[in-house]
Design a protein around this motif. Structure first.
Motif, short mmCIF file in Angstrom:
data_model
loop_
_atom_site.label_atom_id
_atom_site.label_comp_id
_atom_site.label_asym_id
_atom_site.label_seq_id
_atom_site.Cartn_x
_atom_site.Cartn_y
_atom_site.Cartn_z
N UNK A 33 -7.05 -42.09 23.48
CA UNK A 33 -7.74 -41.85 24.74
C UNK A 33 -6.95 -40.95 25.67
N UNK A 34 -5.67 -40.65 25.31
CA UNK A 34 -4.86 -39.81 26.17
C UNK A 34 -5.42 -38.39 26.22
N UNK A 35 -5.98 -37.93 25.12
CA UNK A 35 -6.57 -36.60 25.05
C UNK A 35 -7.91 -36.67 24.34
N UNK A 36 -8.76 -35.69 24.62
CA UNK A 36 -10.07 -35.63 23.97
C UNK A 36 -10.12 -34.55 22.90
N UNK A 37 -9.41 -33.44 23.09
CA UNK A 37 -9.53 -32.28 22.22
C UNK A 37 -8.24 -32.06 21.44
N UNK A 38 -8.37 -31.89 20.12
CA UNK A 38 -7.23 -31.67 19.25
C UNK A 38 -7.50 -30.45 18.37
N UNK A 80 -6.68 -22.83 3.14
CA UNK A 80 -6.33 -23.35 4.46
C UNK A 80 -7.58 -23.38 5.34
N UNK A 81 -7.65 -24.37 6.20
CA UNK A 81 -8.84 -24.60 7.03
C UNK A 81 -8.41 -24.78 8.48
N UNK A 82 -9.02 -24.04 9.39
CA UNK A 82 -8.81 -24.27 10.82
C UNK A 82 -9.74 -25.38 11.29
N UNK A 83 -9.24 -26.28 12.13
CA UNK A 83 -10.07 -27.42 12.55
C UNK A 83 -9.86 -27.75 14.02
N UNK A 84 -10.90 -28.33 14.60
CA UNK A 84 -10.85 -28.84 15.97
C UNK A 84 -11.56 -30.18 16.00
N UNK A 94 -16.12 -35.87 16.75
CA UNK A 94 -16.84 -34.72 16.20
C UNK A 94 -15.81 -33.73 15.69
N UNK A 95 -15.95 -33.31 14.44
CA UNK A 95 -15.01 -32.39 13.82
C UNK A 95 -15.69 -31.08 13.47
N UNK A 144 -18.95 -32.21 11.40
CA UNK A 144 -19.11 -33.58 10.94
C UNK A 144 -18.81 -34.57 12.07
N UNK A 145 -19.43 -35.73 11.94
CA UNK A 145 -19.14 -36.86 12.83
C UNK A 145 -18.40 -37.91 12.03
#
Length: 259
Positions: A33-38, A80-84, A94-95, A144-145
Motif C-alpha cells: 500500500x506504500x505505492x500504487x505504481x511499479x 525480455x519484457x517491459x512491465x508496469x 492490473x499488469x 492482465x488482472x
C-alpha cells in the motif's frame, strides 16, 4: 541457443525468489500500500514451437504438376519484457506488458512438372525446388488482472507459500510487424535464382485470451518478484500454408521484477 536454455534461465531466476518462500506474508500487506505504481521487467520463455509443421502434397492440371511440401520452425525461445503494475488493493493488481517476439518458419517445396510415367519405377520429371525462409516481428501487449489469495500468517511452509499465490487473466494483443522472406530456387536445368518477396500474414492483428498462475513476493523496500506460468489462446492464425500453421495455443513461463 539450445531448446532448454530459456527454461534453465527461468529456473535460475526462480532461485532468486527462494529466500522469499520463508518470508512472512504480512510483509506483503505492509509494503504493497506504500505505492500504487511499479515499473520493471520480465524474462519470458516460450518452450513450445510457434508453428505446427509437417508435410503436405498437392497437384494441378493446368499446368500439370505435383507439389510436395515439408516445413520446420525455429522461433525465438525467450525474450525480455517491459512491465508496469498498478495496485488496486491488496488482492487486485492490473499488469501491462510489452515485448518483441521473433517468429521463424521454413518451407521446402518440390515441384515436379509434366505427367508422371506410370511404367517407370523412378520419377524422372523436371524438378524445381524452392526453399522459403520467413521471419516476422511479433509486437505483443498483454494486459492482465491478478487476484491474490488472502494472506495466511500461520501454518506450514507449504501453507505460507500458497499464501503468495495468485491467478491472473486478461487479453493479449499481437501485431505482425516487419516480415522478411528469402526464397532460394533451383530450376530444373540446374540454374538457381533467389527472391525476397515477403510472405503475406493471414492476420496482421490478433487478440488472445490469457490465463496464468504465479507467486508474488515483496521485500521490505517494495520490490516485487513474480514467477508465473501462462497459457494463451489465439483467435485464428498469423501464417498458414500447405505444411505449416501458427499454433492456436501458446505456453509461457517467466519471472518478473518490479520496483
Amino acid at each position: 541457443m539450445s531448446y532448454y536454455s530459456p527454461m534453465r534461465l527461468t529456473f535460475i531466476l526462480l532461485a532468486i525468489a527462494i529466500p522469499g518462500f520463508a518470508q512472512d506474508p504480512q510483509a506483503d500487506q505492509q509494503t504493497e500500500h506504500a505505492r500504487r505504481l511499479f515499473y520493471g521487467f520480465r524474462v519470458e520463455a516460450f518452450p513450445l514451437k510457434l508453428f505446427q509443421t509437417g508435410s503436405a502434397t498437392d497437384s494441378t492440371t493446368k499446368p500439370i504438376a505435383d507439389y510436395s511440401y515439408t516445413s520446420g520452425s525455429s522461433s525465438q525461445k525467450a525474450a525480455p519484457v517491459a512491465s508496469v503494475i498498478y495496485v488496486l488493493n491488496r488482492r487486485l493488481t492490473i499488469n501491462g506488458e510489452f515485448f518483441l517476439h521473433h517468429a521463424k518458419y521454413t518451407q521446402t517445396a518440390v515441384i515436379r512438372t509434366g505427367k508422371k510415367d506410370t511404367n517407370s519405377s523412378t520419377d524422372v520429371r523436371p524438378t524445381i525446388t524452392q526453399i522459403e525462409t520467413t521471419r516476422a516481428n511479433y509486437w505483443v501487449v498483454p494486459v492482465m488482472v491478478q487476484y491474490h489469495r488472502i494472506p495466511v500468517y500461520k501454518g506450514s511452509w507449504r501453507t505460507r507459500l500458497l499464501s503468495h499465490a495468485y491467478v491472473a487473466g486478461g487479453i493479449e494483443y499481437r501485431h505482425v510487424g516487419r516480415v522478411r522472406t528469402g526464397t532460394d530456387i533451383t530450376n530444373a536445368d540446374g540454374t538457381t535464382d533467389y527472391n525476397e518477396i515477403a510472405a503475406t500474414p493471414s492476420r496482421r492483428n490478433q487478440i488472445g485470451a490469457v490465463l496464468g498462475i504465479g507467486l508474488r513476493f515483496i521485500d521490505d523496500i517494495g520490490i516485487r518478484i513474480t514467477p508465473e506460468i501462462r497459457v494463451v489462446h489465439w483467435q485464428g492464425s498469423t501464417f498458414e500454408g500447405p505444411g505449416y500453421r501458427s499454433i492456436p495455443n501458446q505456453a509461457e513461463a517467466g519471472i518478473g521484477f518490479n520496483f
